[in-house]
Design a protein around this motif. Structure first.
Motif, short mmCIF file in Angstrom:
data_model
loop_
_atom_site.label_atom_id
_atom_site.label_comp_id
_atom_site.label_asym_id
_atom_site.label_seq_id
_atom_site.Cartn_x
_atom_site.Cartn_y
_atom_site.Cartn_z
N VAL A 4 37.29 -14.59 -11.13
CA VAL A 4 36.30 -15.35 -10.27
C VAL A 4 36.77 -15.10 -8.95
O VAL A 4 38.01 -15.31 -8.47
N ILE A 5 35.99 -14.41 -8.10
CA ILE A 5 36.25 -14.50 -6.51
C ILE A 5 35.71 -15.58 -5.89
O ILE A 5 34.32 -15.51 -5.89
N ALA A 6 36.17 -16.27 -5.00
CA ALA A 6 35.67 -17.57 -4.71
C ALA A 6 36.76 -18.21 -3.59
O ALA A 6 37.51 -17.93 -3.43
N ARG A 7 35.86 -18.79 -2.77
CA ARG A 7 36.73 -19.80 -1.66
C ARG A 7 37.03 -20.85 -2.18
O ARG A 7 36.18 -21.55 -2.70
N CYS A 8 38.46 -21.01 -2.16
CA CYS A 8 38.73 -22.30 -2.83
C CYS A 8 39.99 -22.85 -2.32
O CYS A 8 40.70 -22.17 -1.59
N HIS A 19 50.21 -27.11 -1.88
CA HIS A 19 48.90 -27.07 -1.45
C HIS A 19 48.40 -25.59 -0.89
O HIS A 19 49.44 -25.12 -0.03
N LEU A 20 47.40 -25.00 -1.39
CA LEU A 20 46.96 -24.07 -0.71
C LEU A 20 45.58 -24.37 0.01
O LEU A 20 44.63 -24.54 -0.82
N PRO A 21 45.56 -24.20 1.44
CA PRO A 21 44.36 -24.42 1.97
C PRO A 21 43.07 -23.68 1.44
O PRO A 21 43.23 -22.40 0.99
N ALA A 22 41.80 -23.87 1.78
CA ALA A 22 40.55 -23.24 1.48
C ALA A 22 40.77 -22.01 2.35
O ALA A 22 40.87 -21.54 3.29
N ALA A 23 40.64 -20.38 1.11
CA ALA A 23 40.56 -19.52 1.45
C ALA A 23 39.86 -18.56 0.52
O ALA A 23 39.76 -18.94 -0.82
N THR A 24 39.40 -17.48 0.77
CA THR A 24 39.08 -16.66 -0.57
C THR A 24 40.17 -16.01 -1.37
O THR A 24 40.82 -15.42 -0.87
N ARG A 25 40.01 -16.16 -2.53
CA ARG A 25 41.13 -15.70 -3.44
C ARG A 25 40.38 -15.41 -4.67
O ARG A 25 39.25 -15.47 -5.12
N VAL A 26 41.21 -14.75 -5.54
CA VAL A 26 40.95 -14.17 -6.85
C VAL A 26 41.30 -15.12 -7.93
O VAL A 26 42.64 -15.47 -7.89
N LEU A 27 40.83 -15.63 -8.76
CA LEU A 27 41.20 -16.68 -9.93
C LEU A 27 40.84 -15.92 -11.31
O LEU A 27 40.17 -15.12 -11.69
N MET A 28 42.28 -15.76 -12.01
CA MET A 28 42.35 -15.16 -13.36
C MET A 28 42.60 -16.21 -14.48
O MET A 28 43.11 -16.82 -14.46
N LEU A 89 36.61 -25.21 -5.99
CA LEU A 89 35.84 -24.01 -5.71
C LEU A 89 34.89 -24.39 -4.73
O LEU A 89 34.05 -25.37 -4.92
N TYR A 90 34.57 -23.52 -3.77
CA TYR A 90 33.45 -23.53 -2.82
C TYR A 90 32.28 -22.43 -3.05
O TYR A 90 31.57 -22.79 -3.87
N ASP A 91 32.52 -21.68 -2.30
CA ASP A 91 31.68 -20.23 -2.56
C ASP A 91 31.86 -19.35 -3.40
O ASP A 91 33.19 -18.70 -3.19
N VAL A 92 31.39 -19.22 -4.52
CA VAL A 92 31.69 -18.21 -5.66
C VAL A 92 30.86 -16.98 -5.30
O VAL A 92 29.82 -16.80 -5.27
N ALA A 93 31.60 -15.87 -5.00
CA ALA A 93 31.11 -14.56 -4.76
C ALA A 93 30.82 -13.83 -6.14
O ALA A 93 29.93 -13.03 -6.27
N HIS A 94 31.82 -13.78 -7.13
CA HIS A 94 31.58 -12.92 -8.09
C HIS A 94 32.34 -13.85 -9.30
O HIS A 94 33.45 -14.57 -9.20
N ASP A 95 31.55 -13.94 -10.49
CA ASP A 95 32.22 -14.62 -11.74
C ASP A 95 32.14 -13.51 -12.92
O ASP A 95 30.82 -13.41 -13.23
N LEU A 96 33.14 -12.93 -13.44
CA LEU A 96 33.07 -11.92 -14.43
C LEU A 96 33.86 -12.15 -15.69
O LEU A 96 34.95 -12.59 -15.51
N SER A 97 33.24 -12.18 -16.91
CA SER A 97 34.27 -12.25 -18.08
C SER A 97 34.10 -11.24 -18.66
O SER A 97 32.90 -10.59 -19.11
#
Length: 254
Positions: A4-8, A19-28, A89-97
């Motif tokens: 998942v690539i999302a602002r989170c 704490h990690l402030p909101a930013a675009t990251r990759v969630l695995m 999660l805020y804005d989800v750009a991609h969600d792939l399984s």
């Protein structure tokens, strides 16, 4: 695996709070249950993660969170502790399984077994006239990587469980009859100590003695080289590519 690539934003609580402030990251989210949070940097290391066994619970945002643009809240809880990872999660750009299947694992090239096989086939790197007796030569404290017959020494016949042939006269002039070779990728003092123990044992055998020791490796630590020299053990640097025939040292400019 789910990517998942999302602002989170990410909040971790447990042995310490982070704490990690909101930013675009990759969630695995891996099949083993682990959850990793990556940024576009830092090489392979995640910013934060939760190792299995753990559980992932996905919840819809509260009205207040939804008003702030939150789309989902992930709560990752460790099974054997109170550690918890909350990913907002805020804005989800991609969600792939994708099912990656069973991984065959890493196949390493240039490991000690490969070096042993190559040196056994090219035993004249130890010197002209050397002949391989056998790989993994057995001793009471473990196998020696290579046992090699020195030039002019009588042939040694080893039959597992039945000993060897009758003793022969030692080569004239006190020269070494056999060579015991210990092979490492990177040789340290421990390798010198290991070969020393082998030599002490092998030199008690009249069928083998006198036995010379050679420490063969792709790299040899300076301390190991000094100790080996002090104990009469020779050092041999192995060029893996040249031994495989894919590099010619004589054709190099430098």
């Amino acid at each position: 695996m789910r990517l998942v690539i999302a602002r989170c934003s990410v909040d971790y609580s447990g042995r310490l709070d982070a704490h990690l402030p909101a930013a675009t990251r990759v969630l695995m989210v891996k099949a083993d249950g682990s959850v990793l949070v990556h940024s576009d940097g830092g090489s392979y290391k995640p910013l934060n993660w939760m190792s299995p066994p753990c559980s992932l619970r996905v919840a819809q945002p509260s009205a207040e969170q939804a008003a702030d643009g939150v789309s989902e809240v992930w709560t990752v809880s460790a099974a054997k502790s109170d550690d918890q990872l909350v990913v907002t999660l805020y804005d989800v750009a991609h969600d792939l399984s994708e099912d990656l299947g069973v991984d065959p694992g890493l196949v390493k090239d240039g490991v000690e077994a490969h070096l042993q096989k190559l040196l056994a086939e090219q035993v004249t790197l130890l010197g002209d006239g050397h002949v391989l007796v056998r790989r993994e030569f057995p001793t009471a404290i473990g196998p020696v990587d290579l046992m090699v017959r020195a030039p002019g020494a009588p042939a040694l016949v080893v039959e597992i469980g039945d000993g060897a042939d009758d003793p022969a006269e030692a080569p004239p002039g006190g020269s070494h009859r056999h060579v015991a070779v210990e092979i490492k990728r990177r040789a340290t003092i421990d390798a010198v100590e290991q070969l020393t123990r082998y030599l002490e044992l092998l030199n008690r055998d009249p069928l083998l003695a006198p036995v010379r020791g050679v420490l063969a490796a792709q790299s040899i630590a300076p301390q190991a080289r000094t100790l080996a020299t002090d104990r009469g053990i020779d050092c041999l640097l192995l060029d893996y590519d040249a031994m495989r025939g894919i590099d010619d040292p004589d054709s190099r400019l430098f």
